[in-house]
Design an enzyme around this catalytic site. Structure first.
Site, PDB file in Angstrom:
ATOM      1  N   LYS A   1       7.418  -2.596  -5.383  1.00 18.76           N
ATOM      2  CA  LYS A   1       7.134  -3.126  -4.036  1.00 18.76           C
ATOM      3  C   LYS A   1       6.725  -4.601  -4.170  1.00 18.76           C
ATOM      4  O   LYS A   1       7.276  -5.285  -5.023  1.00 18.76           O
ATOM      5  CB  LYS A   1       6.072  -2.272  -3.361  1.00 18.76           C
TER       6      LYS A   1
ATOM      7  N   GLU B   1      11.976  10.921  -0.227  1.00 20.55           N
ATOM      8  CA  GLU B   1      10.602  10.429  -0.178  1.00 20.55           C
ATOM      9  C   GLU B   1       9.972  10.749   1.174  1.00 20.55           C
ATOM     10  O   GLU B   1      10.161  10.000   2.139  1.00 20.55           O
ATOM     11  CB  GLU B   1      10.587   8.913  -0.383  1.00 20.55           C
TER      12      GLU B   1
ATOM     13  N   SER C   1       3.816   9.404  -4.336  1.00 21.05           N
ATOM     14  CA  SER C   1       2.609   9.677  -5.135  1.00 21.05           C
ATOM     15  C   SER C   1       2.885  10.471  -6.404  1.00 21.05           C
ATOM     16  O   SER C   1       2.059  11.280  -6.827  1.00 21.05           O
ATOM     17  CB  SER C   1       1.541  10.379  -4.276  1.00 21.05           C
TER      18      SER C   1
ATOM     19  N   ASN D   1       9.301   1.506  -8.526  1.00 21.64           N
ATOM     20  CA  ASN D   1       9.447   0.611  -7.376  1.00 21.64           C
ATOM     21  C   ASN D   1       8.146  -0.168  -7.265  1.00 21.64           C
ATOM     22  O   ASN D   1       7.138   0.368  -6.814  1.00 21.64           O
ATOM     23  CB  ASN D   1       9.696   1.445  -6.108  1.00 21.64           C
TER      24      ASN D   1
ATOM     25  N   GLY E   1       2.297   6.509  -1.198  1.00 22.81           N
ATOM     26  CA  GLY E   1       1.102   5.671  -1.303  1.00 22.81           C
ATOM     27  C   GLY E   1      -0.157   6.318  -0.743  1.00 22.81           C
ATOM     28  O   GLY E   1      -1.175   5.653  -0.570  1.00 22.81           O
TER      29      GLY E   1
ATOM     30  N   GLU F   1       9.532   1.924   3.877  1.00 19.86           N
ATOM     31  CA  GLU F   1       8.769   0.732   4.291  1.00 19.86           C
ATOM     32  C   GLU F   1       9.690  -0.305   4.910  1.00 19.86           C
ATOM     33  O   GLU F   1       9.289  -1.043   5.807  1.00 19.86           O
ATOM     34  CB  GLU F   1       8.001   0.171   3.079  1.00 19.86           C
TER      35      GLU F   1
ATOM     36  N   HIS G   1      14.525   2.123   1.933  1.00 23.24           N
ATOM     37  CA  HIS G   1      13.156   2.595   1.676  1.00 23.24           C
ATOM     38  C   HIS G   1      12.409   2.698   3.005  1.00 23.24           C
ATOM     39  O   HIS G   1      12.600   1.884   3.903  1.00 23.24           O
ATOM     40  CB  HIS G   1      12.438   1.623   0.727  1.00 23.24           C
TER      41      HIS G   1
HETATM   42  P1  PGA Z   1       4.236   5.831  -4.321  1.00 23.80           P
HETATM   43  O1  PGA Z   1       5.538   5.110  -3.748  1.00 23.80           O
HETATM   44  O2  PGA Z   1       4.614   6.436  -5.652  1.00 23.80           O
HETATM   45  O3  PGA Z   1       3.209   4.723  -4.463  1.00 23.80           O
HETATM   46  O4  PGA Z   1       3.819   6.859  -3.341  1.00 23.80           O
HETATM   47  C1  PGA Z   1       6.802   5.679  -3.896  1.00 23.80           C
HETATM   48  C2  PGA Z   1       7.823   4.831  -3.188  1.00 23.80           C
HETATM   49  O5  PGA Z   1       7.507   4.306  -2.113  1.00 23.80           O
HETATM   50  O6  PGA Z   1       8.948   4.651  -3.666  1.00 23.80           O
END
Ligand code: PGA
Length: 258
Positions: free
Chosen positions: A15, A170, A216, A13, A176, A100, A98
């Site tokens: 983003k 998640e 992460s 992903n 992140g 976010e 997601h």
């Molecule tokens: P990350 O993001 O691996 O940077 O923690 C995962 C995601 O948001 O899908």
């Protein structure tokens, strides 16, 4: 349950990262080393990069996805992109719900449900994201939250359609942040999600659905997370931006030790 661990799906992903030129360079780097991959590989890229990514990956075993879509086919929705539009440029997957999107763009369980229906109608495959906040975990409401998110998201989705849905667990506090859920925590909630699927559909649907962990994940922790019995892959943000790092995770998934 007899979980189908043969199905490992590694999804990136990106983003809001990478221009079309950076997209082309990324795929030039990874395609030669992914041709023999046994696990499925998906890259969910920004809208403007999709056509470039589709072109670069043509004939390869890499599938391209978007990170969101609108639930209407067309209309007065400034700035939005529909599932139909995504399909028209050969997008195969779309991430829906997601955290976010939920956090910064007011997405709710109900809009997530509408978007899933719109995506499936256009024959897009869906990566549905669910997960609790730190506060919710500390208050011991993880299962309650994940259960509500999953059930509302899948309202009206038939047993045949569920085959086209991947669920990504998640936990928000791990996204992140560099803070990964322990493999046990991740596996425990993925197991719980599988039980919800068994309850909503049947045991076979629960055994066959792909449940990923995200938050992460990187080449250092992928082995431990992916080897857990209820985890069928990863949704990878930060670590999917670097071609070498992403390939390393794919190699771990292919190693036969997961
Ligand atoms: P990350 O993001 O691996 O940077 O923690 C995962 C995601 O948001 O899908």
């Amino acid at each position: 349950m007899n979980i189908n661990k043969k199905k490992t799906v590694i999804a990136g992903n990106w983003k809001m990262n990478k221009t079309p030129i950076e997209t082309k360079n990324f795929f030039k780097d990874i395609i030669p080393v992914t041709t023999t991959s046994k696990c499925d590989i998906i890259l969910c890229v920004p809208y403007i990069d999709i056509s470039y990514a589709v072109k670069e990956t043509k004939g390869s075993n890499i599938k391209i996805g978007a990170q969101n879509c609108h639930w209407e086919e067309s209309g007065a929705f400034t700035g939005e992109v529909s599932a139909k539009m995504l399909k028209s440029i050969d997008t195969q997957y779309v991430i829906i719900g997601h955290s976010e999107r939920r956090l910064y763009f007011a997405e709710t369980d109900t809009t997530v449900n509408k978007k899933i229906k719109a995506a499936l109608k256009e024959n897009l495959k869906v990566i549905l994201c669910v997960g609790e906040s730190l506060e919710e975990r500390e208050n011991d409401t993880t299962n309650e939250v994940v259960s509500r998110q999953t059930k509302v998201a899948l309202k009206g989705i038939t047993i045949n359609q569920i085959e086209n849905i991947i669920i990504a667990y998640e936990p928000l506090w791990a996204i992140g942040t560099g803070k990964t859920a322990t493999a046990e925590q991740a596996d425990e909630t993925c197991t719980f999600i599988r039980e919800i699927i068994s309850h909503l559909y049947n045991r076979s649907a629960a055994e066959n659905i792909v449940i990923q962990y995200g938050g992460s994940m990187n080449s250092k922790n992928a082995q431990e997370l992916l080897s857990k019995p209820n985890i069928n892959g990863g949704l990878i943000g930060g670590a999917s931006l670097n071609a070498n790092e992403f390939v390393e995770i794919i190699n771990i998934a292919n190693s036969g030790n997961v």
